[in-house]
Design an enzyme around this catalytic site. Sequence first.
Site, PDB file in Angstrom:
ATOM      1  N   ASP A 193      -2.296   1.451  -5.139  1.00  0.00           N
ATOM      2  CA  ASP A 193      -3.465   1.555  -4.095  1.00  0.00           C
ATOM      3  C   ASP A 193      -4.601   0.637  -4.700  1.00  0.00           C
ATOM      4  O   ASP A 193      -5.274   1.089  -5.735  1.00  0.00           O
ATOM      5  CB  ASP A 193      -3.954   2.999  -4.117  1.00  0.00           C
ATOM      6  CG  ASP A 193      -5.077   3.048  -3.427  1.00  0.00           C
ATOM      7  OD1 ASP A 193      -5.538   2.485  -2.872  1.00  0.00           O
ATOM      8  OD2 ASP A 193      -5.746   4.444  -3.572  1.00  0.00           O
ATOM      9  N   ASP A 195       5.041 -18.961  11.779  1.00  0.00           N
ATOM     10  CA  ASP A 195       4.885 -18.121  10.411  1.00  0.00           C
ATOM     11  C   ASP A 195       5.928 -18.701   9.594  1.00  0.00           C
ATOM     12  O   ASP A 195       5.681 -19.195   8.272  1.00  0.00           O
ATOM     13  CB  ASP A 195       5.388 -16.762  10.933  1.00  0.00           C
ATOM     14  CG  ASP A 195       4.341 -15.951  11.530  1.00  0.00           C
ATOM     15  OD1 ASP A 195       3.071 -16.187  10.872  1.00  0.00           O
ATOM     16  OD2 ASP A 195       4.328 -14.882  11.987  1.00  0.00           O
ATOM     17  N   ARG A 233       0.721  -1.331   0.141  1.00  0.00           N
ATOM     18  CA  ARG A 233       0.034   0.007   0.010  1.00  0.00           C
ATOM     19  C   ARG A 233       0.789   1.312   0.113  1.00  0.00           C
ATOM     20  O   ARG A 233       1.833   1.114   0.624  1.00  0.00           O
ATOM     21  CB  ARG A 233      -1.092  -0.215   1.213  1.00  0.00           C
ATOM     22  CG  ARG A 233      -1.978  -0.942   1.217  1.00  0.00           C
ATOM     23  CD  ARG A 233      -2.817  -1.003   2.416  1.00  0.00           C
ATOM     24  NE  ARG A 233      -2.248  -1.489   3.850  1.00  0.00           N
ATOM     25  CZ  ARG A 233      -2.521  -1.645   4.923  1.00  0.00           C
ATOM     26  NH1 ARG A 233      -3.759  -1.278   5.075  1.00  0.00           N
ATOM     27  NH2 ARG A 233      -1.748  -2.200   5.614  1.00  0.00           N
ATOM     28  N   GLY A 274      15.111 -31.380  29.521  1.00  0.00           N
ATOM     29  CA  GLY A 274      15.633 -32.749  29.501  1.00  0.00           C
ATOM     30  C   GLY A 274      15.133 -33.361  30.908  1.00  0.00           C
ATOM     31  O   GLY A 274      13.850 -33.658  30.872  1.00  0.00           O
ATOM     32  N   GLY A 275      16.214 -33.714  31.505  1.00  0.00           N
ATOM     33  CA  GLY A 275      15.779 -34.600  32.839  1.00  0.00           C
ATOM     34  C   GLY A 275      16.554 -35.872  32.803  1.00  0.00           C
ATOM     35  O   GLY A 275      16.887 -36.258  33.736  1.00  0.00           O
ATOM     36  N   LYS A 312      -9.151 -15.002  12.854  1.00  0.00           N
ATOM     37  CA  LYS A 312      -7.818 -14.348  12.410  1.00  0.00           C
ATOM     38  C   LYS A 312      -6.721 -15.150  13.356  1.00  0.00           C
ATOM     39  O   LYS A 312      -6.959 -15.696  14.308  1.00  0.00           O
ATOM     40  CB  LYS A 312      -7.628 -12.956  12.915  1.00  0.00           C
ATOM     41  CG  LYS A 312      -8.711 -12.260  12.204  1.00  0.00           C
ATOM     42  CD  LYS A 312      -8.607 -10.658  12.440  1.00  0.00           C
ATOM     43  CE  LYS A 312      -9.625  -9.903  11.797  1.00  0.00           C
ATOM     44  NZ  LYS A 312      -9.541  -8.415  12.004  1.00  0.00           N
TER      45      LYS A 312
END
Length: 394
Positions: free
Chosen positions: A67, A163, A37, A222-223, A131
């Site tokens: 535009d 994304d 735009r 982790g652990g 959205k």
Amino acid sequence: MPALDGMRILDMTQYEAGTSCTQALAWLGADVVKIERPERGDPGRGPNGSAEYFVVWNSNKRSVAVDLANPEGRQLLLDMLPNYDVFVENYGPGVMEKLRLDYDTMRAVKPDIIYGRVKGFGTSGPWSDYKCYDMVAQSAAGAFSITGEPDGPPMRPGPTTGDAGTGVQMALAIVSAYVQKLNTGDGQLIELSMQEAMTYYLRTATSGGNYGERAARRSGNGGSPNMSLYRCKGDGPNDFVYIMAVTPRMWQALCRAIDRADLLTDPRYTDPRTRYERRTELIEEIERWTTARDKYEAMRLLAEAGVPASAVLDTSDLYRNPHLVERGFVHEVEHAAAGPIKLLGWPARMSGSNVPIKAAPLLGEHSREVVAADLGLAADDVDRLVDRGILGIG
């Protein structure tokens, strides 16, 4: 020649899910023309027009400001369309239909167009009108549920795979459609749901749930003593090394690397089950060794012994990391507004394709050259479009 030399893409994307797709294609050699735009451009540009967020996701593109709310601007875009192979958008639900730039409209102008659209939840189903942004997609795909400490709440993951992970999948689909088009002459519509795309990165997490019968649990850092995060010398927030000694041979190498070969014969730690049962004391033993060394020394000694391990690099470290610098992954470019900057590169290295990284464009920087070339307009004709506010220039 660049791998995608000759492919032309009209890029009507914003923020990251779509821009990551078109940037990947640009880095592979496609000519990507970003439609924005006038005055404001992609919201990712921020108030100054060249926010670092925008710059890192839009290199190697050209910017044309049109535009599209003006009927003449919309028609200008449709007049440009026959010069392109691909159109990509990731606007919110219903936006492209409102602009009357949907697939059917564009296919009527360019029958073999490849039309890629990224939507949060797709264009069908009960959530299709919702959205979506990166972390919304990650939450909807299960990523939050497997991130965090076992006894804590779900946690927001760090990487923006909702994304960028979706964007790379769209890039792969577009290249595949392009190859198919070379064989058949036909274009097609490609739709990617961010929620669905994100589940691809959770396939390992889902693989222990008896095909959906059980939910994966959070495991924190982790652990298991042989796969965990360990403190190192220093008081910084990232003075840690991560160790991932998966196989018995790697466990043996870990014990020898930390000068504790005695752990291999200690009956308390002879198998993974007993090591896990005594994980607290065993983690303390290993951490005595790591805290006596900085994270890079610990990484080097472990890696040279055959133990998969890495220092915890922060995002600033990446730009100075000797390994990445030597491999040419850190690029220095000149940006028209930001000046000299460093950008991290594209990880795929192709022996037959090389595309130098170029700085992201200013808003409307290429409006004149692209429109004039695509439509065969004289300079005076382009000036009239600018004067009437249909075309914006940088």
